[in-house]
Design an enzyme around this catalytic site. Structure first.
Site, PDB file in Angstrom:
ATOM      1  N   HIS A 259       0.802  -1.214   0.000  1.00 14.70           N
ATOM      2  CA  HIS A 259       0.000   0.000   0.000  1.00 14.70           C
ATOM      3  C   HIS A 259       0.839   1.271   0.000  1.00 14.70           C
ATOM      4  CE1 HIS A 259       1.140  -0.843   4.115  1.00 14.70           C
ATOM      5  NE2 HIS A 259       0.834   0.384   4.453  1.00 14.70           N
ATOM      6  N   CYS A 260       2.182   1.150   0.008  1.00 17.56           N
ATOM      7  CA  CYS A 260       3.047   2.330   0.116  1.00 17.56           C
ATOM      8  C   CYS A 260       3.910   2.567  -1.112  1.00 17.56           C
ATOM      9  CB  CYS A 260       3.959   2.204   1.347  1.00 17.56           C
ATOM     10  SG  CYS A 260       3.082   2.320   2.922  1.00 17.56           S
ATOM     11  N   ILE A 261       4.843   1.655  -1.375  1.00 19.70           N
ATOM     12  CA  ILE A 261       5.907   1.918  -2.341  1.00 19.70           C
ATOM     13  C   ILE A 261       5.387   2.150  -3.758  1.00 19.70           C
ATOM     14  CG2 ILE A 261       8.118   1.105  -3.239  1.00 19.70           C
ATOM     15  CD1 ILE A 261       8.030   1.733  -0.246  1.00 19.70           C
ATOM     16  N   ASP A 264       2.861   5.930  -2.977  1.00 18.39           N
ATOM     17  CA  ASP A 264       3.205   7.180  -2.306  1.00 18.39           C
ATOM     18  C   ASP A 264       4.141   8.090  -3.103  1.00 18.39           C
ATOM     19  OD1 ASP A 264       1.641   6.059  -0.404  1.00 18.39           O
ATOM     20  OD2 ASP A 264       3.245   5.669   1.037  1.00 18.39           O
TER      21      ASP A 264
END
Length: 428
Positions: A259-261, A264
């Site tokens: 859910h980040c890399i 974001d």
């Protein structure tokens, strides 16, 4: 004290339980009625959160869940932990943040604290979220209610990653807002890192994930370069990480996930354009990481060709659907991209993942919804032409895989240390 946590996923639920353990009464809010029902029954839908933990806190009265956002009027503070995905055009989608703001604003009490934890671009809290709260509540941030941003730092399946022990960055809309947020998080977290504004806090989270994205891209590119030279990138990394200063190991893979890399850094590239800035380094890292699944598919085709088989019509088993080892979280997993690419080329694709027994509906890969993991046994493995290791879960018996499989393409160095006949394993 009573607080509400909105969004009971991989960030919101662990945070809710930590507050409840610290004798804060927590109301968990989510639009998913099934999640709410499970939690109130003392169950857990996240692998690394034990049902017994949920059940104990529900019984104690410190934690309960609801879909009724009108209950915001019962609480002194609201923490927002909702998704911030990308649109089809890879632009920020803060619709979940804004809709949550509209849902809670009419019920905010005077002097209440609202904290956004969802990862987003600098300026979201004061430029986008604040006006929604003010319009819906009829109050002013920093005057009638308090507003802050504190980025989540959750690392599922990491035994060293505990909410209480991870230092927490906190930024307030005003100095008084910061004081209120620090007082709240100080009840449950050992080390707080106050910063001068919400924007600094928002930017710090993006820096953390851009750092990871760029370094993963570096080792992915070096994997290709060293591979062309006949050098094993994994052996190189093991040697380099013995240096006790100036180096931090990152590892290549089949693509980026979670859910980040994959998400974001693009929040920052989008916002930077508003200021006439171009984030070439970040965008290049994105291009490299996004290309990795294509490289893996080429290696699959090479491995099959070496056996005199075509990719079209071959039966391929993808080992691991989750985006990282030992979790049940398959958000943005590169395994989905691999399945897409292989199916487009005519392969017959199945998957095995003990943590993801059935594929849940997703926006990007809806065609796979309902597909089930195969069983792990000799017959299953021997009946496929190739096993593609996409996620290296520690519960998998890799010696059995080595003994049973005809051919293995390994993107995670999972077969290292396993006795395998020469020529059976292809690294990708």
């Amino acid at each position: 004290m009573k607080i509400a946590v909105v969004g009971l996923g991989y960030v919101g639920l662990p945070l809710s339980l930590q507050f409840a353990r610290s004798c804060v009464s927590v109301l968990g809010l989510d639009v998913d009625a099934k999640k709410v029902r499970l939690l109130n029954d003392g169950q857990s839908y996240i692998k690394h959160i034990e049902p017994s933990t949920v059940a104990e806190l529900v019984r104690s009265g410190k934690f309960s869940a609801s879909t009724e956002f009108s209950r915001i009027k019962e609480v002194e503070a609201v923490i927002i932990c909702v998704p911030t995905p990308l649109t089809k055009n890879r632009e920020p989608d803060i619709s979940f943040v804004l809709s949550t703001g509209r849902a809670i604003a009419p019920y905010l009490s005077k002097d209440a604290l609202v904290v956004l934890e969802s990862t987003t671009y600098p300026g979201t809290t004061d430029e986008d979220f604040r006006p929604v709260l003010e319009a819906g509540s009829g109050m002013k941030a920093g005057v009638d209610f308090h507003l802050a941003f504190s980025p989540e730092r959750e690392d599922p399946a990491n035994e060293q990653s505990r909410v209480k022990l991870i230092p927490k960055v906190v930024g307030g809309y005003t100095p008084a807002c910061l004081d209120r947020a620090v007082a709240l998080y100080g009840k449950v977290i050992d080390t707080l890192v106050p910063v001068s504004s919400c924007r600094v806090a928002e930017a710090s989270k993006l820096l953390e994930n851009v750092f990871r994205s760029v370094n993963i891209a570096l080792v992915n590119e070096l994997k290709l370069v060293y591979g062309a030279m006949g050098i094993d990138i994994w052996e190189v990394i093991e040697a380099a990480k013995t240096k006790p200063f100036g180096f931090m190991p990152f590892y290549p893979g089949p693509g980026w996930g979670g859910h980040c890399i994959p998400i974001d850094p693009f929040y920052l590239t989008w916002k930077a354009r508003e200021y006439g800035q171009h984030t070439r380094f970040i965008e290049l890292a994105g291009e490299i990481n996004t290309r990795m699944p294509e490289h893996v598919v080429h290696r699959v085709a090479d491995a099959l060709n070496a056996q005199g088989k075509a990719l079209k019509g071959s039966q391929i088993l993808i080992l691991g659907l989750a985006y990282k080892p030992n979790v049940d979280d398959e958000r943005e997993s590169p395994s989905y991209v691999l399945m897409d690419l292989l199916c487009e080329r005519g392969a017959i694709v199945d998957y095995y993942d003990p943590y993801v027994p059935v594929i849940r509906p997703t926006r990007e890969h809806s065609q796979f919804a309902g597909k089930r993991s195969v069983e792990w046994n000799r017959t299953t493995i021997q009946n496929v032409d190739l096993v593609l290791v996409a996620t290296n879960h520690s519960c998998v018996n890799y010696q059995e895989l080595a003994d049973w499989a005809h051919c293995i393409v390994d993107t995670r160095n999972a077969m290292s240390g396993t006795h395998v006949p020469p020529g059976k394993v292809w690294k990708a």
